[in-house]
Scaffold this motif. Structure first.
Motif: not given
Length: 192
Positions: A62-71
């Motif tokens: 659900g935190l895809h707004a942070l970006g794929v690398q962050a997730v």
């Protein structure tokens, strides 16, 4: 020639008698501490497993707004974070358990020994053992406490009777009054 009882060492019977007396006086505290520690360990183990399971079930998609690398980074380091939380909580719990055990030990050490117990010890201990007990009981204005008996037991095991005898011999050689009289003098009690 009759041997001087003060040059002899406390016997193993003396140490056994004192050890058994101490076990009777401190048994409740030891049992309570063991039960509390076991209960806390069992409860913490259950909570630890639940905490780790909770951490493994967290979904960061659900935190895809942070970006794929962050997730991906959150997913990669997630177990380490929860194990660090477990380690920190374990240290805090161990600190409080240690404080609890030390507190109960201080309480037991300050507990006064009944007159019947002291009478039994005085009648069954050898003279060198009684001498070590008198040495361990430093404040004669207060009754003997469990801490005094614990100190006497530890000192019996470490050869205090021989040290007391040696101190008396040194005092005699130097012409000094006996630093440890066999029977304490009656001290006047200060009037408040």
């Amino acid at each position: 020639m009759k041997p001087n009882p003060l040059t002899q060492q406390p016997t193993s019977q003396d140490r056994t008698l004192l050890r058994n007396t101490l076990l009777k006086l401190t048994a409740t505290q030891k049992i309570v501490c063991a039960v509390v520690i076991i209960a806390v360990v069992l409860i913490w183990y259950d909570l630890l497993n639940r905490l780790i399971a909770f951490g493994n079930n967290i979904d960061y998609d659900g935190l895809h707004a942070l970006g794929v690398q962050a997730v991906n980074l959150l997913k990669q380091y997630n177990p380490f974070f929860w194990w660090a939380v477990v380690a920190l909580c374990t240290l805090i719990i161990a600190y409080f358990l240690y404080g609890f055990v030390r507190g109960t030990q201080r309480t037991v050490r300050a507990r006064l020994v009944k007159e019947e117990t002291v009478t039994l010890l005085a009648s069954q201990l050898s003279e060198p053992a009684r001498e070590v007990l008198r040495w361990a009981w430093q404040d004669r204005r207060d009754p003997i406490s469990v801490g005094d008996l614990q100190r006497a037991y530890a000192e019996m095991r470490n050869g205090r009777a021989a040290k007391i005898t040696l101190a008396r011999r040194h005092a005699a050689v130097l012409g000094v009054a006996d630093p440890l009289p066999a029977e304490p003098e009656a001290r006047p009690t200060p009037i408040p």
